[in-house]
Motif scaffolding. Structure first.
Motif, short mmCIF file in Angstrom:
data_model
loop_
_atom_site.label_atom_id
_atom_site.label_comp_id
_atom_site.label_asym_id
_atom_site.label_seq_id
_atom_site.Cartn_x
_atom_site.Cartn_y
_atom_site.Cartn_z
N ARG A 52 0.95 -1.35 0.08
CA ARG A 52 -0.11 0.02 0.12
C ARG A 52 0.79 1.27 -0.39
NH1 ARG A 52 -2.79 -2.63 4.54
NH2 ARG A 52 -4.46 -3.94 3.65
N SER A 53 1.87 1.16 0.62
CA SER A 53 2.75 2.55 1.01
C SER A 53 3.67 2.67 -0.34
CB SER A 53 3.54 2.24 2.21
OG SER A 53 4.31 1.41 2.17
N GLY A 54 3.81 1.46 -0.95
CA GLY A 54 5.09 1.54 -2.05
C GLY A 54 6.55 1.15 -1.39
N GLY A 55 6.31 0.92 -0.12
CA GLY A 55 7.69 0.46 0.42
C GLY A 55 8.24 -0.84 -0.11
N SER A 56 7.43 -1.86 -0.25
CA SER A 56 7.74 -3.13 -0.65
C SER A 56 7.43 -3.60 -2.04
CB SER A 56 7.22 -4.05 0.46
OG SER A 56 7.82 -3.87 1.65
N THR A 57 8.13 -4.15 -2.66
CA THR A 57 7.89 -4.68 -4.21
C THR A 57 8.20 -5.97 -4.19
OG1 THR A 57 10.06 -3.93 -4.71
CG2 THR A 57 8.18 -2.20 -4.99
N TYR A 58 7.49 -6.53 -5.28
CA TYR A 58 7.87 -8.15 -5.46
C TYR A 58 7.82 -8.37 -7.07
CZ TYR A 58 6.15 -7.65 -0.78
OH TYR A 58 5.76 -7.43 0.36
N TYR A 59 8.77 -9.16 -7.38
CA TYR A 59 8.77 -9.27 -8.84
C TYR A 59 9.04 -10.89 -9.31
CZ TYR A 59 10.12 -4.58 -9.14
OH TYR A 59 9.93 -3.04 -8.96
N ALA A 60 8.60 -11.32 -10.41
CA ALA A 60 8.62 -12.62 -11.02
C ALA A 60 10.10 -12.44 -11.33
CB ALA A 60 7.71 -12.87 -12.16
N ASP A 61 10.76 -13.76 -11.24
CA ASP A 61 12.09 -14.08 -11.67
C ASP A 61 12.38 -13.65 -12.92
OD1 ASP A 61 12.78 -17.04 -9.50
OD2 ASP A 61 12.70 -14.76 -9.01
N SER A 62 11.32 -13.74 -13.85
CA SER A 62 11.50 -13.65 -15.31
C SER A 62 11.80 -11.95 -15.61
CB SER A 62 10.56 -14.15 -16.06
OG SER A 62 9.17 -13.70 -15.66
N VAL A 63 11.14 -11.11 -14.55
CA VAL A 63 11.31 -9.68 -15.06
C VAL A 63 12.03 -8.97 -14.07
CG1 VAL A 63 9.03 -9.70 -15.92
CG2 VAL A 63 9.45 -9.17 -13.49
N LYS A 64 12.66 -9.68 -13.00
CA LYS A 64 13.52 -8.95 -12.04
C LYS A 64 14.95 -8.19 -12.56
CE LYS A 64 13.35 -11.19 -8.28
NZ LYS A 64 13.68 -12.29 -7.22
N GLY A 65 15.05 -7.15 -12.38
CA GLY A 65 16.29 -6.43 -13.00
C GLY A 65 15.96 -5.66 -14.30
N ARG A 66 14.82 -5.79 -14.58
CA ARG A 66 14.24 -5.40 -16.11
C ARG A 66 13.00 -4.36 -15.83
NH1 ARG A 66 12.47 -8.15 -20.13
NH2 ARG A 66 11.73 -9.84 -19.01
N PHE A 67 12.14 -4.95 -14.81
CA PHE A 67 10.98 -4.09 -14.80
C PHE A 67 10.88 -3.54 -13.25
CE2 PHE A 67 7.85 -6.92 -17.47
CZ PHE A 67 8.74 -6.87 -18.60
N THR A 68 10.13 -2.41 -13.15
CA THR A 68 10.04 -1.67 -12.03
C THR A 68 8.49 -1.28 -11.58
OG1 THR A 68 12.32 -0.91 -12.01
CG2 THR A 68 10.95 0.31 -10.47
N ILE A 69 8.10 -1.69 -10.62
CA ILE A 69 6.73 -1.41 -10.18
C ILE A 69 6.85 0.03 -9.30
CG2 ILE A 69 6.46 -2.93 -8.19
CD1 ILE A 69 3.57 -3.04 -8.90
N SER A 70 5.96 0.79 -9.39
CA SER A 70 5.93 1.82 -8.45
C SER A 70 4.35 2.56 -8.44
CB SER A 70 7.02 2.98 -8.86
OG SER A 70 6.36 3.57 -10.19
N ARG A 71 4.14 3.43 -7.49
CA ARG A 71 2.89 3.93 -7.14
C ARG A 71 3.07 5.55 -6.94
NH1 ARG A 71 -0.13 0.19 -3.44
NH2 ARG A 71 -1.84 1.63 -3.88
N ASP A 72 2.05 6.05 -7.21
CA ASP A 72 1.86 7.48 -6.77
C ASP A 72 0.48 7.49 -6.00
OD1 ASP A 72 1.22 10.12 -6.48
OD2 ASP A 72 2.42 10.92 -8.20
N ASN A 73 0.48 7.48 -4.73
CA ASN A 73 -0.86 7.40 -4.14
C ASN A 73 -1.95 8.61 -4.23
OD1 ASN A 73 -0.60 4.75 -3.44
ND2 ASN A 73 0.20 4.97 -1.44
N ALA A 74 -0.87 9.99 -4.38
CA ALA A 74 -1.67 11.08 -4.61
C ALA A 74 -2.30 11.20 -5.85
CB ALA A 74 -0.60 12.23 -4.37
N LYS A 75 -1.93 10.43 -6.76
CA LYS A 75 -2.76 10.51 -8.04
C LYS A 75 -3.46 9.41 -8.42
CE LYS A 75 0.88 13.61 -10.23
NZ LYS A 75 1.99 13.51 -11.29
N ASN A 76 -3.43 8.37 -7.40
CA ASN A 76 -4.04 7.19 -7.60
C ASN A 76 -3.46 6.31 -9.13
OD1 ASN A 76 -5.58 7.04 -5.26
ND2 ASN A 76 -7.63 7.92 -6.26
N LEU A 77 -2.20 6.34 -9.06
CA LEU A 77 -1.64 5.53 -10.22
C LEU A 77 -0.66 4.71 -9.64
CD1 LEU A 77 -1.11 8.96 -12.45
CD2 LEU A 77 -2.41 6.91 -12.95
#
Length: 123
Positions: A52-77
């Motif tokens: 919820r806070s964006g402080g923890s992220t999790y990735y599939a092994d197939s995308v780790k190091g290539r993809f990045t997930i992030s969020r902007d809660n102020a913009k609901n994105l």
């Protein structure tokens, strides 16, 4: 909550795309968020998730190091930055919301889903 994924398209191998997921209704900060993908003839698979806070992220092994997930809660994105794309990344990508913060890799545990956005990576 309603989810709208966007940002998909056609890109050459090695290229980048950024997907966005816009949440409306109840604020997205109440939910952990995930990205999943489904290629033709295959089951839906986990790609990435963020708490919820964006402080923890999790990735599939197939995308780790290539993809990045992030969020902007102020913009609901929620974003999925995809770099070094490969043809095997071709799929429809879905964003999803989950009230709880465990089992984030399991599609069946999510409460809400967006409509999907197609990513095609050419070789």
């Amino acid at each position: 909550v309603q989810l709208q994924a966007s940002g998909g398209g056609l890109v050459q191998a090695g290229g980048s795309l950024r997907l966005s997921c816009a949440a409306s209704g109840r604020t997205s900060s109440s939910y952990a968020m995930g990205w999943f993908r489904q290629a033709p003839g295959k089951e839906r698979e986990f790609v990435a998730a963020i708490n919820r806070s964006g402080g923890s992220t999790y990735y599939a092994d197939s995308v780790k190091g290539r993809f990045t997930i992030s969020r902007d809660n102020a913009k609901n994105l929620v974003y999925l930055q995809m770099n070094s794309l490969k043809p095997e990344d071709t799929a429809v990508y879905y964003c999803a919301a989950r009230r709880d913060v465990y089992l984030l890799r399991v599609a069946a545990q999510y409460d809400y889903w967006g409509q999907g956005t197609l990513v095609t990576v050419s070789s």
